[in-house]
Design a protein around this motif. Structure first.
Motif, PDB file in Angstrom:
ATOM      1  N   MET A 125       4.341 -25.369 -14.892  1.00 39.18           N
ATOM      2  CA  MET A 125       5.150 -24.644 -13.910  1.00 39.18           C
ATOM      3  C   MET A 125       5.815 -23.450 -14.573  1.00 39.18           C
ATOM      4  SD  MET A 125       6.964 -27.808 -11.858  1.00 39.18           S
ATOM      5  CE  MET A 125       7.870 -26.662 -10.827  1.00 39.18           C
ATOM      6  N   GLY A 126       5.845 -22.303 -13.853  1.00 39.56           N
ATOM      7  CA  GLY A 126       6.479 -21.135 -14.429  1.00 39.56           C
ATOM      8  C   GLY A 126       7.900 -20.978 -13.940  1.00 39.56           C
ATOM      9  N   GLY A 127       8.560 -19.923 -14.403  1.00 41.03           N
ATOM     10  CA  GLY A 127       9.921 -19.636 -13.964  1.00 41.03           C
ATOM     11  C   GLY A 127      10.960 -20.404 -14.745  1.00 41.03           C
ATOM     12  N   PHE A 128      12.241 -20.272 -14.314  1.00 44.52           N
ATOM     13  CA  PHE A 128      13.328 -20.955 -14.999  1.00 44.52           C
ATOM     14  C   PHE A 128      14.443 -21.212 -14.000  1.00 44.52           C
ATOM     15  CE2 PHE A 128      13.965 -16.427 -15.398  1.00 44.52           C
ATOM     16  CZ  PHE A 128      15.293 -16.244 -15.083  1.00 44.52           C
ATOM     17  N   VAL A 129      15.358 -22.067 -14.388  1.00 49.99           N
ATOM     18  CA  VAL A 129      16.486 -22.418 -13.534  1.00 49.99           C
ATOM     19  C   VAL A 129      17.757 -21.907 -14.189  1.00 49.99           C
ATOM     20  CG1 VAL A 129      17.816 -24.295 -12.524  1.00 49.99           C
ATOM     21  CG2 VAL A 129      15.316 -24.471 -12.682  1.00 49.99           C
ATOM     22  N   VAL A 130      18.585 -21.226 -13.425  1.00 45.96           N
ATOM     23  CA  VAL A 130      19.869 -20.741 -13.919  1.00 45.96           C
ATOM     24  C   VAL A 130      20.947 -21.745 -13.521  1.00 45.96           C
ATOM     25  CG1 VAL A 130      21.595 -18.917 -13.818  1.00 45.96           C
ATOM     26  CG2 VAL A 130      19.155 -18.348 -13.734  1.00 45.96           C
ATOM     27  N   ILE A 131      21.674 -22.271 -14.479  1.00 47.13           N
ATOM     28  CA  ILE A 131      22.738 -23.225 -14.202  1.00 47.13           C
ATOM     29  C   ILE A 131      24.062 -22.597 -14.608  1.00 47.13           C
ATOM     30  CG2 ILE A 131      23.667 -25.508 -14.729  1.00 47.13           C
ATOM     31  CD1 ILE A 131      20.834 -26.413 -15.332  1.00 47.13           C
ATOM     32  N   ILE A 132      24.993 -22.545 -13.692  1.00 49.05           N
ATOM     33  CA  ILE A 132      26.290 -21.939 -13.955  1.00 49.05           C
ATOM     34  C   ILE A 132      27.354 -22.974 -13.670  1.00 49.05           C
ATOM     35  CG2 ILE A 132      27.872 -20.072 -13.343  1.00 49.05           C
ATOM     36  CD1 ILE A 132      25.384 -18.513 -12.419  1.00 49.05           C
ATOM     37  N   ILE A 133      28.160 -23.310 -14.652  1.00 45.81           N
ATOM     38  CA  ILE A 133      29.149 -24.379 -14.519  1.00 45.81           C
ATOM     39  C   ILE A 133      30.547 -23.841 -14.781  1.00 45.81           C
ATOM     40  CG2 ILE A 133      29.870 -26.632 -15.380  1.00 45.81           C
ATOM     41  CD1 ILE A 133      27.001 -27.093 -16.248  1.00 45.81           C
ATOM     42  N   ASP A 134      31.456 -24.096 -13.839  1.00 49.79           N
ATOM     43  CA  ASP A 134      32.873 -23.755 -14.010  1.00 49.79           C
ATOM     44  C   ASP A 134      33.088 -22.287 -14.365  1.00 49.79           C
ATOM     45  OD1 ASP A 134      33.678 -26.297 -13.433  1.00 49.79           O
ATOM     46  OD2 ASP A 134      33.597 -26.951 -15.541  1.00 49.79           O
ATOM     47  N   LEU A 135      32.265 -21.408 -13.739  1.00 55.47           N
ATOM     48  CA  LEU A 135      32.443 -19.983 -13.961  1.00 55.47           C
ATOM     49  C   LEU A 135      32.869 -19.325 -12.658  1.00 55.47           C
ATOM     50  CD1 LEU A 135      29.265 -19.252 -16.108  1.00 55.47           C
ATOM     51  CD2 LEU A 135      31.579 -19.649 -16.899  1.00 55.47           C
ATOM     52  N   MET A 136      33.700 -18.296 -12.750  1.00 52.57           N
ATOM     53  CA  MET A 136      34.172 -17.584 -11.570  1.00 52.57           C
ATOM     54  C   MET A 136      33.675 -16.147 -11.627  1.00 52.57           C
ATOM     55  SD  MET A 136      38.106 -18.971 -11.437  1.00 52.57           S
ATOM     56  CE  MET A 136      38.438 -18.318 -13.083  1.00 52.57           C
ATOM     57  N   LEU A 137      33.589 -15.528 -10.458  1.00 51.42           N
ATOM     58  CA  LEU A 137      33.204 -14.125 -10.419  1.00 51.42           C
ATOM     59  C   LEU A 137      34.312 -13.258 -11.008  1.00 51.42           C
ATOM     60  CD1 LEU A 137      31.639 -13.742  -6.852  1.00 51.42           C
ATOM     61  CD2 LEU A 137      30.440 -13.935  -9.036  1.00 51.42           C
ATOM     62  N   ASN A 138      33.883 -12.245 -11.737  1.00 52.97           N
ATOM     63  CA  ASN A 138      34.837 -11.263 -12.242  1.00 52.97           C
ATOM     64  C   ASN A 138      34.995 -10.215 -11.147  1.00 52.97           C
ATOM     65  OD1 ASN A 138      36.247  -9.253 -13.604  1.00 52.97           O
ATOM     66  ND2 ASN A 138      35.334  -9.829 -15.566  1.00 52.97           N
ATOM     67  N   ILE A 139      35.911 -10.495 -10.216  1.00 52.35           N
ATOM     68  CA  ILE A 139      36.033  -9.698  -8.994  1.00 52.35           C
ATOM     69  C   ILE A 139      36.370  -8.242  -9.298  1.00 52.35           C
ATOM     70  CG2 ILE A 139      37.354  -9.430  -6.854  1.00 52.35           C
ATOM     71  CD1 ILE A 139      37.637 -12.499  -6.839  1.00 52.35           C
ATOM     72  N   GLN A 140      37.222  -8.025 -10.290  1.00 57.32           N
ATOM     73  CA  GLN A 140      37.613  -6.644 -10.611  1.00 57.32           C
ATOM     74  C   GLN A 140      36.409  -5.821 -11.050  1.00 57.32           C
ATOM     75  OE1 GLN A 140      40.751  -6.363 -13.496  1.00 57.32           O
ATOM     76  NE2 GLN A 140      40.778  -4.131 -13.497  1.00 57.32           N
ATOM     77  N   VAL A 141      35.550  -6.387 -11.899  1.00 56.97           N
ATOM     78  CA  VAL A 141      34.354  -5.674 -12.373  1.00 56.97           C
ATOM     79  C   VAL A 141      33.407  -5.411 -11.209  1.00 56.97           C
ATOM     80  CG1 VAL A 141      32.268  -5.909 -13.781  1.00 56.97           C
ATOM     81  CG2 VAL A 141      34.496  -6.515 -14.740  1.00 56.97           C
ATOM     82  N   ILE A 142      33.225  -6.416 -10.350  1.00 49.24           N
ATOM     83  CA  ILE A 142      32.310  -6.275  -9.212  1.00 49.24           C
ATOM     84  C   ILE A 142      32.793  -5.202  -8.252  1.00 49.24           C
ATOM     85  CG2 ILE A 142      31.400  -7.475  -7.169  1.00 49.24           C
ATOM     86  CD1 ILE A 142      31.478 -10.060  -8.897  1.00 49.24           C
ATOM     87  N   GLN A 143      34.081  -5.212  -7.922  1.00 48.23           N
ATOM     88  CA  GLN A 143      34.629  -4.217  -6.992  1.00 48.23           C
ATOM     89  C   GLN A 143      34.523  -2.803  -7.561  1.00 48.23           C
ATOM     90  OE1 GLN A 143      35.093  -4.751  -3.992  1.00 48.23           O
ATOM     91  NE2 GLN A 143      36.884  -6.031  -3.474  1.00 48.23           N
TER      92      GLN A 143
END
Length: 388
Positions: free
Chosen positions: A1-19
């Motif tokens: 099988m190809g591809g990969f899985v991204v797992i993100i644990i206990d992380l929040m968006l950096n809203i200031q950078v995104i805005q």
């Protein structure tokens, strides 16, 4: 099988950078939502911090904004490591298994903290700029004596030290580590930076005339451990204990009484002062030498006159604190827990009992590493706490 899985644990968006990046690209909320394949309401909730995108959408958000994944995420602050003050025989710095055990104890207390009462702030703050210098520590020690209403010649008693700990908000944890401990193996201090909590674990198996010294020594760590560790931290705590229990004013009078006495006669003067103040002859000797050094009189040189031989003979007749407190040198777990609560107001054993019961079973290995006791003693404590 190809591809990969991204797992993100206990992380929040950096809203200031995104805005900031969204505005640079001139993207409206609706346009950003369409490019990420979600509703406008979803993006609005992300940017308000009311919800978090799924991992795949977080990856898409980074791609749309032309940012690395790590840039759109805000890592939670790492917990600050507990600070430990603990040394072994002959004042040697802790290393190897002893250091690992002390650090594990500190981490266990951080985990146990949610079961402990909130740190009381009752009027004594830590030394904001502690310095391991004699002049500074003398000033701090004098201030603590003044808070207790003690003159330079007054004798410090256990109630005075327990009052200082209480008004500092220290959590006291009496343990029984046995009768053969020496030097810094009789006590250990922990400072938890996140909550500014100070915890003192001390051995009630120490000698009676070392007891006040160890309490005072660890209170010195309470005042300074947030900023002074290692050699400087030990110097501060040592000087605090000596100058708090046997101030230079008392040392000056003792020095005068010694005068030019030598040998056994001089030792008897030191021993009498030690008995009067409830401390060891070593603490008195250090005070006398400190006073004489300030007067450029030179050390008393009692140590050159079989001082340690006489001191060793004397120590054999000095009883243990555990026998003085509990009437036995082989205390049961129940007795240790009882005196911890009744004499020292310690919440530590209740916290361990709560943790154990909420876990649904007994936790002797946790108790062993939290209190640095033997597994047999941990088993006995575990049973006693389960029945309490």
């Amino acid at each position: 099988m190809g591809g990969f899985v991204v797992i993100i644990i206990d992380l929040m968006l950096n809203i200031q950078v995104i805005q900031t990046k969204r505005k640079e690209l001139g993207l409206s909320g609706a346009e950003l939502a369409a490019m990420c394949g979600v509703s406008r309401e979803a993006v609005s909730n992300w940017l308000k911090g009311e919800s978090e995108p799924r991992p795949s959408k977080t990856v898409q958000l980074a791609k749309v904004l032309g940012l690395d994944l790590k840039d759109v995420l805000e890592l939670p602050p790492l917990p600050l490591e507990p600070v430990v003050a603990y040394r072994t025989r002959r004042n040697r710095e802790v290393s190897g298994p002893a250091a690992d055990a002390a650090q594990e104890l500190a981490l266990n207390f951080r985990h146990l903290q949610s079961y402990l009462p909130a740190r009381a702030k009752l009027g004594i703050a830590k030394d904001l700029e502690p310095k391991a210098t004699e002049g500074h520590v003398r000033m701090v020690a004098a201030d603590m004596r003044s808070r207790l209403g003690l003159s330079e010649m007054d004798i410090v008693e256990e109630t005075h030290l327990l009052s200082l700990f209480r008004h500092f908000g220290t959590i006291l944890v009496p343990v029984f580590w046995g009768l053969d401990k020496q030097n810094h193996e009789n006590a250990l201090s922990v400072y938890l930076p996140e909550s500014e909590t100070s915890i003192v674990i001390f051995n009630i198996g120490c000698k009676v005339d070392d007891y006040l010294y160890w309490l005072a020594h660890e209170f010195g760590h309470c005042l300074s451990l947030h900023a002074l560790q290692g050699k400087d931290g030990e110097t501060y705590a040592e000087q605090f204990a000596q100058q708090f229990l046997f101030p230079v004013e008392a040392a000056a009078v003792c020095s005068t009484e010694i005068g030019k006495l030598t040998g056994l006669a001089a030792f008897k003067v030191v021993e009498a002062w030690a008995k009067k103040y409830g401390i060891s002859p070593v603490t008195v000797l250090r005070g006398v030498d400190r006073h004489r050094a300030t007067r450029e009189q030179g050390a008393s040189k009692l140590e050159d006159q079989n001082f340690w031989t006489r001191y060793g003979v004397r120590q054999k007749s000095v009883g243990s604190m555990v026998e003085s407190l509990l009437g036995t040198e082989s205390p049961t777990a129940e007795l240790i827990i009882k005196i911890a609560v009744e004499r020292y107001g310690s919440p530590a054993y209740d916290a361990l009992a709560t943790l154990q019961k909420r876990d649904g079973g007994r936790l002797p290995t946790v108790i062993q590493s939290t209190l640095m006791v033997s597994f047999a003693d941990a088993m006995a404590l575990s049973f006693a706490l389960w029945r309490s």
